[in-house]
Design a protein around this motif. Sequence first.
Motif, short mmCIF file in Angstrom:
data_model
loop_
_atom_site.label_atom_id
_atom_site.label_comp_id
_atom_site.label_asym_id
_atom_site.label_seq_id
_atom_site.Cartn_x
_atom_site.Cartn_y
_atom_site.Cartn_z
N MET A 1 -56.67 -10.56 71.44
CA MET A 1 -56.82 -9.24 70.86
C MET A 1 -57.96 -8.52 71.55
SD MET A 1 -57.61 -8.66 66.94
CE MET A 1 -57.58 -7.19 66.09
N ASP A 2 -57.65 -7.34 72.12
CA ASP A 2 -58.68 -6.54 72.78
C ASP A 2 -59.34 -5.62 71.76
OD1 ASP A 2 -58.15 -7.64 75.24
OD2 ASP A 2 -56.68 -6.10 75.78
N ILE A 3 -60.65 -5.62 71.74
CA ILE A 3 -61.39 -4.74 70.85
C ILE A 3 -62.15 -3.74 71.70
CG2 ILE A 3 -63.23 -4.63 69.13
CD1 ILE A 3 -62.43 -7.42 68.23
N MET A 4 -61.99 -2.46 71.34
CA MET A 4 -62.64 -1.38 72.07
C MET A 4 -64.10 -1.28 71.66
SD MET A 4 -60.86 2.35 72.38
CE MET A 4 -59.14 1.96 72.41
N THR A 5 -64.95 -1.05 72.64
CA THR A 5 -66.36 -0.79 72.32
C THR A 5 -66.47 0.63 71.78
OG1 THR A 5 -66.90 0.09 74.49
CG2 THR A 5 -67.10 -2.31 74.21
N ASP A 6 -67.61 0.92 71.17
CA ASP A 6 -67.84 2.28 70.66
C ASP A 6 -67.77 3.30 71.79
OD1 ASP A 6 -68.13 1.30 68.12
OD2 ASP A 6 -70.31 1.41 68.10
N LYS A 7 -68.31 2.94 72.92
CA LYS A 7 -68.32 3.85 74.07
C LYS A 7 -66.89 4.11 74.56
CE LYS A 7 -71.53 4.69 77.50
NZ LYS A 7 -72.59 4.24 78.36
N GLU A 8 -66.08 3.07 74.60
CA GLU A 8 -64.68 3.23 75.02
C GLU A 8 -63.92 4.11 74.02
OE1 GLU A 8 -63.68 -0.92 77.37
OE2 GLU A 8 -63.82 -0.95 75.17
N LEU A 9 -64.18 3.92 72.74
CA LEU A 9 -63.52 4.72 71.71
C LEU A 9 -63.89 6.19 71.84
CD1 LEU A 9 -61.71 4.88 69.23
CD2 LEU A 9 -63.71 4.31 67.84
N VAL A 10 -65.16 6.47 72.08
CA VAL A 10 -65.60 7.85 72.28
C VAL A 10 -64.92 8.44 73.51
CG1 VAL A 10 -67.59 9.29 72.90
CG2 VAL A 10 -67.81 7.60 71.07
N THR A 11 -64.86 7.69 74.59
CA THR A 11 -64.24 8.18 75.82
C THR A 11 -62.76 8.49 75.61
OG1 THR A 11 -65.81 6.94 77.18
CG2 THR A 11 -63.75 7.60 78.23
N VAL A 12 -62.05 7.61 74.94
CA VAL A 12 -60.62 7.83 74.68
C VAL A 12 -60.42 9.06 73.79
CG1 VAL A 12 -58.61 6.86 73.48
CG2 VAL A 12 -59.91 5.44 75.05
N THR A 13 -61.27 9.22 72.81
CA THR A 13 -61.15 10.36 71.89
C THR A 13 -61.48 11.67 72.60
OG1 THR A 13 -61.74 8.86 70.08
CG2 THR A 13 -61.76 11.21 69.59
N ILE A 14 -62.48 11.65 73.47
CA ILE A 14 -62.79 12.84 74.28
C ILE A 14 -61.61 13.18 75.18
CG2 ILE A 14 -64.21 13.71 76.20
CD1 ILE A 14 -66.60 12.28 74.86
N ASP A 15 -61.01 12.18 75.79
CA ASP A 15 -59.83 12.41 76.62
C ASP A 15 -58.70 13.05 75.82
OD1 ASP A 15 -61.14 11.37 78.82
OD2 ASP A 15 -60.12 9.42 78.72
N LYS A 16 -58.48 12.57 74.61
CA LYS A 16 -57.44 13.15 73.75
C LYS A 16 -57.77 14.60 73.44
CE LYS A 16 -55.10 12.76 69.33
NZ LYS A 16 -54.89 11.99 68.12
N TYR A 17 -59.02 14.88 73.11
CA TYR A 17 -59.44 16.24 72.78
C TYR A 17 -59.22 17.17 73.97
CZ TYR A 17 -62.32 20.21 71.50
OH TYR A 17 -62.77 21.49 71.23
N THR A 18 -59.61 16.75 75.15
CA THR A 18 -59.44 17.62 76.32
C THR A 18 -57.96 17.81 76.63
OG1 THR A 18 -59.80 15.75 77.83
CG2 THR A 18 -61.71 17.12 77.32
N ASP A 19 -57.14 16.79 76.44
CA ASP A 19 -55.69 16.94 76.62
C ASP A 19 -55.13 17.99 75.65
OD1 ASP A 19 -55.72 14.98 78.58
OD2 ASP A 19 -54.90 13.41 77.27
N LEU A 20 -55.54 17.91 74.39
CA LEU A 20 -55.08 18.87 73.39
C LEU A 20 -55.53 20.29 73.74
CD1 LEU A 20 -55.74 16.80 70.14
CD2 LEU A 20 -53.49 17.40 71.09
N GLN A 21 -56.76 20.42 74.24
CA GLN A 21 -57.27 21.73 74.64
C GLN A 21 -56.44 22.31 75.78
OE1 GLN A 21 -60.20 23.74 73.60
NE2 GLN A 21 -59.44 22.60 71.84
N ARG A 22 -56.08 21.48 76.75
CA ARG A 22 -55.26 21.97 77.88
C ARG A 22 -53.89 22.40 77.41
NH1 ARG A 22 -57.93 17.75 80.67
NH2 ARG A 22 -56.20 16.34 80.35
N ILE A 23 -53.31 21.66 76.47
CA ILE A 23 -52.00 22.03 75.92
C ILE A 23 -52.11 23.37 75.20
CG2 ILE A 23 -50.24 21.44 74.21
CD1 ILE A 23 -50.91 18.44 74.90
#
Length: 58
Positions: A1-23
């Motif tokens: 089981m892979d567990i995301m670090t806090d930093k990885e979670l923040v990075t993934v969430t920022i990526d999602k936010y920027t994707d939504l902004q571009r859409i």
Amino acid sequence: MDIMTDKELVTVTIDKYTDLQRIKKANGDVENKELDYQIKVTIAKLSSMGVSVEDITL
């Protein structure tokens, strides 16, 4: 089981936010309530992680 670090979670969430902004930008003036809701939820998640979205908002 892979567990995301806090930093990885923040990075993934920022990526999602920027994707939504571009859409949203590509949508132009077309209203999309689901897209707006997803953006609000993602902002709330980032805020709860201590990330300000002011500098990354299109």
